[in-house]
Motif scaffolding. Structure first.
Motif, mmCIF file in Angstrom:
data_model
loop_
_atom_site.group_PDB
_atom_site.id
_atom_site.type_symbol
_atom_site.label_atom_id
_atom_site.label_comp_id
_atom_site.label_asym_id
_atom_site.label_seq_id
_atom_site.Cartn_x
_atom_site.Cartn_y
_atom_site.Cartn_z
ATOM 1 N N VAL A 1 -51.827 -63.035 -59.594
ATOM 2 C CA VAL A 1 -50.366 -61.823 -60.047
ATOM 3 C C VAL A 1 -51.198 -60.765 -60.727
ATOM 4 O O VAL A 1 -51.387 -59.569 -60.507
ATOM 5 N N ILE A 2 -52.495 -61.294 -62.079
ATOM 6 C CA ILE A 2 -52.976 -59.880 -62.962
ATOM 7 C C ILE A 2 -54.361 -58.667 -62.149
ATOM 8 O O ILE A 2 -53.893 -58.045 -61.990
ATOM 9 N N ILE A 3 -55.087 -59.875 -60.970
ATOM 10 C CA ILE A 3 -55.474 -58.895 -60.822
ATOM 11 C C ILE A 3 -54.952 -57.976 -59.403
ATOM 12 O O ILE A 3 -55.352 -56.515 -59.945
ATOM 13 N N SER A 4 -54.258 -58.352 -59.012
ATOM 14 C CA SER A 4 -53.240 -57.764 -58.465
ATOM 15 C C SER A 4 -52.859 -57.076 -59.094
ATOM 16 O O SER A 4 -52.850 -55.245 -57.915
ATOM 17 N N ILE A 5 -52.225 -56.694 -60.037
ATOM 18 C CA ILE A 5 -50.852 -55.482 -60.226
ATOM 19 C C ILE A 5 -52.222 -54.893 -60.687
ATOM 20 O O ILE A 5 -52.041 -53.526 -61.029
ATOM 21 N N CYS A 6 -53.747 -55.521 -61.506
ATOM 22 C CA CYS A 6 -54.433 -54.366 -62.068
ATOM 23 C C CYS A 6 -55.417 -53.456 -61.110
ATOM 24 O O CYS A 6 -55.350 -52.248 -60.713
ATOM 25 N N GLY B 1 -58.425 -66.838 -50.398
ATOM 26 C CA GLY B 1 -58.681 -66.010 -49.405
ATOM 27 C C GLY B 1 -57.392 -64.918 -49.389
ATOM 28 O O GLY B 1 -58.008 -63.773 -49.203
ATOM 29 N N THR B 2 -55.939 -66.248 -49.504
ATOM 30 C CA THR B 2 -55.021 -64.747 -49.328
ATOM 31 C C THR B 2 -54.647 -63.932 -50.872
ATOM 32 O O THR B 2 -54.088 -63.415 -51.233
ATOM 33 N N CYS B 3 -55.560 -64.528 -51.691
ATOM 34 C CA CYS B 3 -55.525 -63.809 -53.214
ATOM 35 C C CYS B 3 -56.341 -62.835 -52.885
ATOM 36 O O CYS B 3 -55.931 -61.513 -53.641
ATOM 37 N N LEU B 4 -57.695 -62.144 -52.097
ATOM 38 C CA LEU B 4 -58.098 -61.161 -52.319
ATOM 39 C C LEU B 4 -57.689 -60.417 -51.447
ATOM 40 O O LEU B 4 -57.518 -59.143 -51.553
ATOM 41 N N PHE C 1 -50.041 -56.684 -44.722
ATOM 42 C CA PHE C 1 -51.027 -57.237 -44.383
ATOM 43 C C PHE C 1 -51.100 -58.076 -46.337
ATOM 44 O O PHE C 1 -51.672 -59.685 -46.293
ATOM 45 N N THR C 2 -50.122 -58.176 -47.233
ATOM 46 C CA THR C 2 -50.578 -58.672 -48.625
ATOM 47 C C THR C 2 -48.676 -59.446 -48.626
ATOM 48 O O THR C 2 -48.065 -59.430 -47.144
ATOM 49 N N THR C 3 -48.784 -60.474 -49.180
ATOM 50 C CA THR C 3 -48.268 -62.004 -48.477
ATOM 51 C C THR C 3 -47.835 -62.204 -50.098
ATOM 52 O O THR C 3 -48.841 -63.464 -50.406
ATOM 53 N N PHE C 4 -46.571 -61.882 -50.542
ATOM 54 C CA PHE C 4 -46.052 -63.141 -51.755
ATOM 55 C C PHE C 4 -45.246 -64.791 -50.721
ATOM 56 O O PHE C 4 -45.489 -65.673 -51.956
ATOM 57 N N SER C 5 -44.946 -64.897 -50.057
ATOM 58 C CA SER C 5 -44.172 -65.382 -49.207
ATOM 59 C C SER C 5 -45.512 -67.156 -49.565
ATOM 60 O O SER C 5 -46.103 -67.714 -49.535
ATOM 61 N N THR C 6 -47.197 -66.790 -48.837
ATOM 62 C CA THR C 6 -47.560 -67.141 -48.617
ATOM 63 C C THR C 6 -48.617 -67.565 -50.238
ATOM 64 O O THR C 6 -48.707 -68.336 -49.546
ATOM 65 N N LEU D 1 -59.321 -61.382 -40.577
ATOM 66 C CA LEU D 1 -59.553 -61.287 -42.586
ATOM 67 C C LEU D 1 -59.835 -62.978 -42.718
ATOM 68 O O LEU D 1 -60.314 -63.370 -43.593
ATOM 69 N N GLY D 2 -57.644 -63.345 -43.293
ATOM 70 C CA GLY D 2 -57.441 -64.712 -43.731
ATOM 71 C C GLY D 2 -58.232 -65.912 -43.584
ATOM 72 O O GLY D 2 -59.127 -66.391 -43.892
#
Length: 119
Positions: A103-108, A33-36, A73-78, A20-21
């Motif tokens: 950060v903000i949109i992922s939490i929301c 891409g990583t953000c989405l 699927f999610t990746t904080f390191s990237t 997907l990325g």
């Protein structure tokens, strides 16, 4: 058995993130891409968490879907590495936008996914 469920789920999530990325980054400015992916993964983790908390799915499904698939699927390191890349390129506005949106949109998104079950 639990560890195997997490491992298989993590493999599925990591492979999905990569494919997907690659596809998303054809259309969007780096590094969104990583953000989405992180936003969508956060949403799905919120959904799975609510299913687990409400006992709509078993521990096995939670470990496979929530811990495994969403964890892979999610990746904080990237996210961190891409932020460093933006710092090195001195792309300050893009860096701030990337960090704030991620950060903000992922939490929301996680909160929305969690609350969606209650609607």
């Amino acid at each position: 058995m639990m560890t195997l469920l997490i491992g298989i789920g993590g493999s599925v999530g990591a492979a999905a993130r990569y494919v997907l990325g690659q596809w998303i980054n054809q259309f969007l400015l780096f590094p969104f891409g990583t953000c989405l992916i992180n936003i969508f993964g956060s949403f799905m983790l919120g959904v799975f968490m609510q299913y687990y908390v409400s006992e709509s799915i078993t521990v096995g499904w939670w470990l496979f879907l929530g811990v495994g698939v969403c964890g892979g699927f999610t990746t904080f390191s990237t996210f961190g590495l891409e932020a460093v890349s933006l710092i090195e390129k001195k792309k300050w506005v893009l860096l701030i936008l990337y960090v704030v949106v991620s950060v903000i949109i992922s939490i929301c998104s996680a909160w929305f996914g969690y609350m969606l079950y209650k609607l």
